[in-house]
Design an enzyme around this catalytic site. Structure first.
Site, mmCIF file in Angstrom:
data_model
loop_
_atom_site.group_PDB
_atom_site.id
_atom_site.type_symbol
_atom_site.label_atom_id
_atom_site.label_comp_id
_atom_site.label_asym_id
_atom_site.label_seq_id
_atom_site.Cartn_x
_atom_site.Cartn_y
_atom_site.Cartn_z
ATOM 1 N N LYS A 207 -13.081 9.556 -35.358
ATOM 2 C CA LYS A 207 -12.119 10.601 -35.653
ATOM 3 C C LYS A 207 -12.027 11.595 -34.482
ATOM 4 C CE LYS A 207 -11.755 8.599 -39.705
ATOM 5 N NZ LYS A 207 -12.910 7.684 -39.773
ATOM 6 N N ASP B 177 -22.423 14.742 -43.815
ATOM 7 C CA ASP B 177 -21.280 14.177 -43.100
ATOM 8 C C ASP B 177 -20.430 15.354 -42.638
ATOM 9 O OD1 ASP B 177 -18.865 13.094 -42.264
ATOM 10 O OD2 ASP B 177 -18.778 11.581 -43.834
ATOM 11 N N ARG C 38 -28.907 -4.445 -26.516
ATOM 12 C CA ARG C 38 -28.945 -4.008 -27.911
ATOM 13 C C ARG C 38 -29.400 -2.557 -28.051
ATOM 14 N NH1 ARG C 38 -32.053 -7.420 -32.479
ATOM 15 N NH2 ARG C 38 -30.821 -9.082 -31.514
ATOM 16 N N TYR D 1 -15.185 10.874 -48.913
ATOM 17 C CA TYR D 1 -14.517 9.708 -48.346
ATOM 18 C C TYR D 1 -14.796 8.477 -49.193
ATOM 19 C CZ TYR D 1 -13.832 5.808 -45.072
ATOM 20 O OH TYR D 1 -13.464 4.626 -44.490
#
Length: 381
Positions: free
Chosen positions: A204, A179, A54, A106
């Site tokens: 991306k 962002d 994890r 976005y």
């Protein structure tokens, strides 16, 4: 292998930050898919760094280290998607607080934030952050816990001044998160201009091959309370990236500077071509001198203006759809930043957001520039 601190991004990326497979001598960092790790007869960990997948993965740490160096960050965290990274960030916001978020970004971010803030009784204030006065006023009036901007923005390619946004946020004790997906760490470094946290959808351009979902948060203050909370949230909520995805992501990162260079070169040429085309009414790209945010972009972006742009065609929605339908090299698909060029008729995807029917959003890949211009020329007719 430890690399010097004064290397250029292309060298850091190509060398995977200096990581190799010491056991085999391979020049490619190894992939270890195990979800759990051994202890010896005295119950001591065989590798003190690894207990359970994890939070413990060598390949994830290698990828995070490379991204930190590219971003000029002290520490980065990988997540299974960009939205998982955004969610971890905003879950640190106290119930009843307020946040200022850039409008027209976005849609996935906006939609999630509206729902999340409503559930948590967090006051969400959406503002055109590219307007300095509007952002200044929003911060002064609402005294937010967090200011979140996206630049260049998707799909409008608006440019927000990092330094001004940081001043507005810090004046009222807020954090500034950015962002920076459309720019990548190659083109801009918001942390150096005052941001507290930078986010990327690594799905991306950072990955660049349309085959990995991943998200990144980066900071220059890893000891800050908010960063400690984000790390705990990632661990406790299980928002971790798998080792295979991290390995693929690292492989993509190794060519990131080269890909970005070609993509920027082509996008600039395409934007200039379209801005003079008689069937195009407007082009949104910060690399154009006519773009409202060009002057700011020129000061905070280095080496190009990204691979994302939008344009409006004459004839409205029907003609825009026809242009998209006639394209042969631009794939009609949702995303950006891949080696293959992509195109979207945004109104078809998000009619509820007020996107003009004549708007086409494109992401430029690494194909030959002249081939892409010819494809657009034929499609426009």
């Amino acid at each position: 292998m430890t690399l010097p601190n004064d290397l250029k991004p292309s060298t850091i990326a190509a060398q995977a930050g200096g990581a190799i497979d010491r056991q085999s001598g391979g020049v490619v960092p190894p992939l270890q898919p195990s979800t759990t790790f051994l202890r010896d007869e005295d119950y001591r960990l065989v590798n003190p760094d690894n207990i359970y997948l994890r939070d413990n993965s060598d390949i994830v740490r290698i990828a995070e280290n490379v991204l930190a160096r590219l971003e000029s960050a002290e520490e980065t965290l990988l997540f299974p998607s960009g939205m998982a990274a955004i969610a971890a960030l905003f879950r640190t916001t106290p119930t009843g607080a307020s946040v200022v978020v850039q409008s027209g970004i976005y849609w996935g971010t906006t939609k999630w934030l509206r729902d999340f803030c409503s559930r948590r009784q967090i006051a969400l204030h959406e503002v055109d952050a590219a307007d300095p006065k509007a952002l200044d006023e929003a911060c002064a009036v609402h005294a937010p816990y967090l200011v979140f901007i996206e630049t260049p923005s998707n799909p409008w390619l608006k440019t927000t001044d990092f330094a001004h946004a940081a001043t507005c946020a810090h004046r009222v004790g807020a954090l500034l998160a950015v962002d920076s997906t459309a720019a990548t760490p190659v083109l801009q470094k918001p942390l150096e201009l005052g941001a507290d946290i930078v986010m990327h959808s690594a799905t991306k351009a950072i990955n660049g091959h349309s085959d990995v979902l991943a998200g990144v948060l980066a900071t220059s203050a890893p000891a800050a309370k908010v960063w400690t909370e984000i790390k705990a949230d990632r661990h406790d909520a299980g928002a971790v990236i798998g080792p295979f995805e991290a390995w693929l992501l690292l492989r993509g990162i190794r060519t990131l500077p080269l890909r970005v260079k070609q993509m920027c070169r082509s996008t600039q040429a395409i934007a200039e071509y379209l801005s003079a085309h008689p069937k195009v009414t407007d082009v949104y790209y910060p690399g154009l001198a006519s773009h409202p945010g060009h002057a700011i972009a020129a000061t905070q972006m280095q080496g190009g203006y990204g691979s994302l742009f939008s344009f409006l065609v004459k004839g409205g929605g029907p003609e825009a759809l026809a242009v998209v339908g006639r394209l042969k090299l631009f794939h009609r698909a949702t995303s950006l930043g891949g080696v293959e060029s992509l195109v979207e008729h945004r109104h078809t995807i998000e009619p509820h957001t007020g996107i003009p029917e004549s708007l086409i959003r494109a992401s430029v890949g690494i194909e030959d520039t002249d081939d892409l211009i010819t494809d657009l020329d034929k499609a426009l007719g």
